[in-house]
Design an enzyme around this catalytic site. Structure first.
Site, mmCIF file in Angstrom:
data_model
loop_
_atom_site.group_PDB
_atom_site.id
_atom_site.type_symbol
_atom_site.label_atom_id
_atom_site.label_comp_id
_atom_site.label_asym_id
_atom_site.label_seq_id
_atom_site.Cartn_x
_atom_site.Cartn_y
_atom_site.Cartn_z
ATOM 1 N N ASP A 279 5.014 0.375 -24.727
ATOM 2 C CA ASP A 279 4.155 0.654 -25.875
ATOM 3 C C ASP A 279 3.448 2.015 -25.799
ATOM 4 O O ASP A 279 2.667 2.339 -26.694
ATOM 5 C CB ASP A 279 3.145 -0.489 -26.110
ATOM 6 N N HIS B 270 -1.559 -0.396 -22.167
ATOM 7 C CA HIS B 270 -2.835 -1.107 -22.015
ATOM 8 C C HIS B 270 -3.096 -1.385 -20.533
ATOM 9 O O HIS B 270 -2.155 -1.652 -19.778
ATOM 10 C CB HIS B 270 -2.793 -2.424 -22.799
ATOM 11 N N HIS C 218 -2.213 -9.182 -18.930
ATOM 12 C CA HIS C 218 -3.599 -9.425 -19.361
ATOM 13 C C HIS C 218 -4.105 -10.815 -18.969
ATOM 14 O O HIS C 218 -5.297 -11.080 -19.062
ATOM 15 C CB HIS C 218 -3.739 -9.289 -20.886
HETATM 16 ZN ZN LIG Z 1 0.575 -3.162 -23.812
#
Ligand SMILES: [Zn+2]
Length: 313
Positions: free
Chosen positions: A249, A164, A125
């Site tokens: 995740d 994500h 990120h």
């Molecule tokens: Zn993640």
């Protein structure tokens, strides 16, 4: 031989601070890898620190110097609230970035067949000029940039199966055809990027592939995306090196996602990428830890992943 590029600092970042991206994540992974049935096939190598020049392959000089010059005596928030640093964090982040470059160098040089880097803080990120989503420096992007600038490669694939979307990695290589970025992620979900029509621009048009999946996605949906989209895309690109942004995740037990992968899916996805790497680039794979927040599911999934890197099919 498969390398595990470790450092005690990966277990010291955020020590004493209550955060889901916890030091225990690193501890349970290392305990599992040191005691698993195939630990004899692993080469445990201490991570090097990255120098500023390596960080600046991806990040703005001002951002790097701002982070490294901070005096941190107690936990500080680096962005809008979810990325925190404690006194060990700057050194941990330098070693996390260093681990990826070191692993890339050792695999490219033939000293290791593949490597897994259980780094903290994670990286995908982190943007060119800011920390985000528990990430300070973009470890996988730095390794990819090193493979191009120092390793002399022209085609590096990054497969990001963290639940994500890796906004930072996508942005770094959005207009660059020397990196094929493929992300499989829950959508809509944090950080909000990763729509399927985000495909790169300019020279990089077509070299970003986003494969969003809905909450509830399971093994068959993920593995279907591998067979139908990811492996064919790699066959078309013929990568000289495969990097994995390995977040765990998307596991069914993870508190930060609605996906339902089993432990075995991580092994199966790894086997498919390993076959692809064997076909295109002498098996060269380096995997970097991203997310994964249920400690037991994380340890189990990492074991399944690393076992598939180590064991001949
Ligand atoms: Zn993640």
């Amino acid at each position: 031989m498969t390398g595990i590029i470790y450092h005690r600092l990966f277990g010291e970042h955020l020590q004493g601070y209550n955060h889901v991206e916890s030091p225990e994540r690193y501890e349970v992974i290392m305990k599992r890898l040191r005691n698993c049935p195939f630990s004899g096939g692993l080469d445990f190598i201490e991570a090097e620190s990255a120098g500023v020049k390596l960080l600046e392959l991806v990040h703005d000089g001002k951002y790097v110097s701002d982070i490294l010059s901070m005096k941190i005596d107690s936990p500080v928030v680096l962005d809008w609230g979810d990325t925190v640093a404690t006194p060990a964090s700057q050194q941990a982040a330098l070693h996390a970035a260093g681990a990826g470059v070191q692993a890339a160098r050792l695999v490219l040089g033939g000293e290791l067949d593949s490597a897994f880097c259980p780094v903290r803080p994670p990286g995908h990120h982190a943007e060119r000029d800011r920390a985000m989503g528990f990430c300070i420096f973009n470890n996988v992007a730095i390794a990819a940039s090193w493979l191009i600038s120092e390793g002399g490669l022209g085609r590096v694939a990054i497969v990001d199966w963290d639940v994500h979307h890796g906004n930072g990695t996508e942005h770094v290589f959005f207009d660059d055809d020397r990196v094929l970025y493929i992300s499989l992620h829950q959508y809509p979900h944090y950080p909000g990027t990763g729509h399927f029509n985000s495909v790169g621009s300019g020279k990089g048009a077509g070299y970003t592939i986003n494969l969003p999946v809905g909450a509830g996605a399971d093994d068959s949906l993920y593995l279907g995306k591998f067979h139908e989209r990811i492996i064919p895309a790699l066959d078309g690109y013929r990568p000289e090196f495969i990097l994995i942004s390995a977040g765990f995740d998307a596991h069914g037990d993870d508190p930060l996602s609605g996906c339902r992968l089993t432990t075995g899916a991580f092994g199966e996805m790894t086997r498919l990428l390993r076959e692809s790497a064997q076909k295109h680039c002498g098996g060269r794979i380096v995997s970097m830890l991203e997310g994964g927040y249920d400690l037991e599911a994380l340890a189990d999934s990492v074991e399944s992943h690393v076992e598939a890197l180590v064991t001949e099919a």
